[in-house]
Structure formats: structure tokens, C-alpha cells
Design an enzyme around this catalytic site. Structure first.
Site, PDB file in Angstrom:
ATOM      1  N   GLY A  70       0.830  -1.206   0.000  1.00  0.00           N
ATOM      2  CA  GLY A  70       0.000   0.000   0.000  1.00  0.00           C
ATOM      3  C   GLY A  70       0.854   1.241   0.000  1.00  0.00           C
ATOM      4  CD  GLU A  86       1.657   2.821  -3.397  1.00  0.00           C
ATOM      5  OE1 GLU A  86       2.604   2.017  -3.268  1.00  0.00           O
ATOM      6  OE2 GLU A  86       1.823   4.056  -3.491  1.00  0.00           O
ATOM      7  CD  GLU A  90       4.286  -1.129  -1.745  1.00  0.00           C
ATOM      8  OE1 GLU A  90       4.569  -0.007  -1.328  1.00  0.00           O
ATOM      9  OE2 GLU A  90       3.672  -1.975  -1.060  1.00  0.00           O
ATOM     10  N   PRO A 107      -0.689   7.916  13.654  1.00  0.00           N
ATOM     11  CG  PRO A 107       0.212   7.849  15.808  1.00  0.00           C
ATOM     12  CD  PRO A 107      -0.846   7.233  14.940  1.00  0.00           C
ATOM     13  CD  GLU A 136      13.105 -10.784   1.231  1.00  0.00           C
ATOM     14  OE1 GLU A 136      12.449 -11.815   1.478  1.00  0.00           O
ATOM     15  OE2 GLU A 136      14.073 -10.398   1.908  1.00  0.00           O
TER      16      GLU A 136
END
Ligand SMILES: [Zn+2]
Length: 165
Positions: A70, A86, A90, A107, A136
Site C-alpha cells: 500500500g 500500489e 510493490e 500518527p 521482497e
């Protein structure tokens, strides 16, 4: 409020003051209120043969730890599109469709606060190949997950698989 130490309007040192209903970063010189709003990020829970898709992080924060694929939503993008983009960047994998599952405010040292949205991938197609922020890609059995980088991601995993039984 490290990223808001100085006023972007006049350059003075900011301070925290009560303004418009809550403590906010305010410039005591020019009165500018520096609103802090969460930055949207999208992430994906995907499985193959009952195993969970995770990526090992190649970029800060939490380099070398595992998390769900993500990243941040780009301007002009819908969160679902960000999640699919994403996922592809990825892991090299694609999904036919995503369904929204949960939000989690988180946060973030660099961004103030991130609003993470997690989507469930109906299926995953393609051959896993790590790219972009991932070094990976691996499918893990739920009984043998590695330490997960982000509290929100672990909470998503827990609540999804506990709900699904
Ligand atoms: Zn100012």
C-alpha cells in the site's frame, strides 16, 4: 509538530494554542492557523491459497519489516485506484476488484497523521515480483506471520481474519 515548527506564511516560530475547538498549531505573529489533516493512504489484504500477501519494506519508515502492500493516495486518485496501483508497483500482482474493509488513523512522524484505508482483494493475479518500496514479496501462512511494521496493519489483519473466522 516538527514539520510545522515555523509559520509558512511569515517564518515565525509557531506555537500550540486552543483555536476553533481544539489545540492547533498557530503562528503568534500573523495569526495563521496551520490546520493538520490526515493524509489518506490505501492498503490491501490479499490472499493466495489461504496465505497472506506481505511486502518487506525497502524505504523508511520501518525498513526491513513486513507490512501489507500500500501507500499514499495521489492527487486526483480514488483510494481504490491507489490501492491497486500500489499493489501492482510493490508486488507485481493485480486484483479484479477490491472491497472496502476499515479505516485506521495512524500518527506518522513525517506526515502528521495518516488515515489508512484497507481494501480486501477478491483474488490476485500474476507472478509476485518486488518493486518500488518493497524489497521482497511473500505469502505467509496466518499461523506464521512475521512481525508487522505498522500497528494499523496488524489491527486490520487481526480484525479481518478473526471476523472471517
Ligand atoms: Zn506567521
Amino acid at each position: 509538530m516538527g514539520h510545522l515548527e515555523y509559520c509558512s506564511n511569515c517564518g515565525s516560530l509557531n506555537s500550540v494554542q486552543f483555536a476553533e475547538g481544539r489545540d492547533r498549531v498557530v503562528c503568534p505573529s500573523c495569526g495563521t492557523i496551520h490546520y493538520e489533516n490526515p493524509v489518506p493512504a490505501a492498503t490491501v489484504i490479499g490472499q493466495r491459497n489461504g496465505e497472506l500477501l506481505l511486502v518487506k519494506r525497502a524505504a523508511p519508515p520501518a525498513v526491513g519489516k513486513w507490512c501489507l502492500p500500500g501507500g499514499f493516495v495521489e492527487q486526483g486518485e480514488m483510494p481504490e485506484q491507489a490501492a491497486l496501483r500500489e499493489l501492482k508497483e510493490e508486488t507485481g500482482l493485480t486484483a479484479d476488484s477490491l472491497s472496502f474493509f476499515q479505516f485506521c488513523p495512524f500518527p506518522s512522524g513525517r506526515s502528521g497523521e495518516v488515515m489508512v484505508m484497507v481494501y480486501i482483494a477478491d483474488s490476485l493475479d500474476g507472478t509476485p515480483e518486488a518493486g518500488d518500496d518493497a524489497s521482497e514479496v511473500q505469502f505467509f501462512p496466518l499461523t506464521a506471520l512475521p512481525p508487522i511494521a505498522f500497528r494499523c496493519h496488524m489491527a486490520f489483519i487481526d480484525s479481518y481474519f478473526n471476523q472471517a473466522g
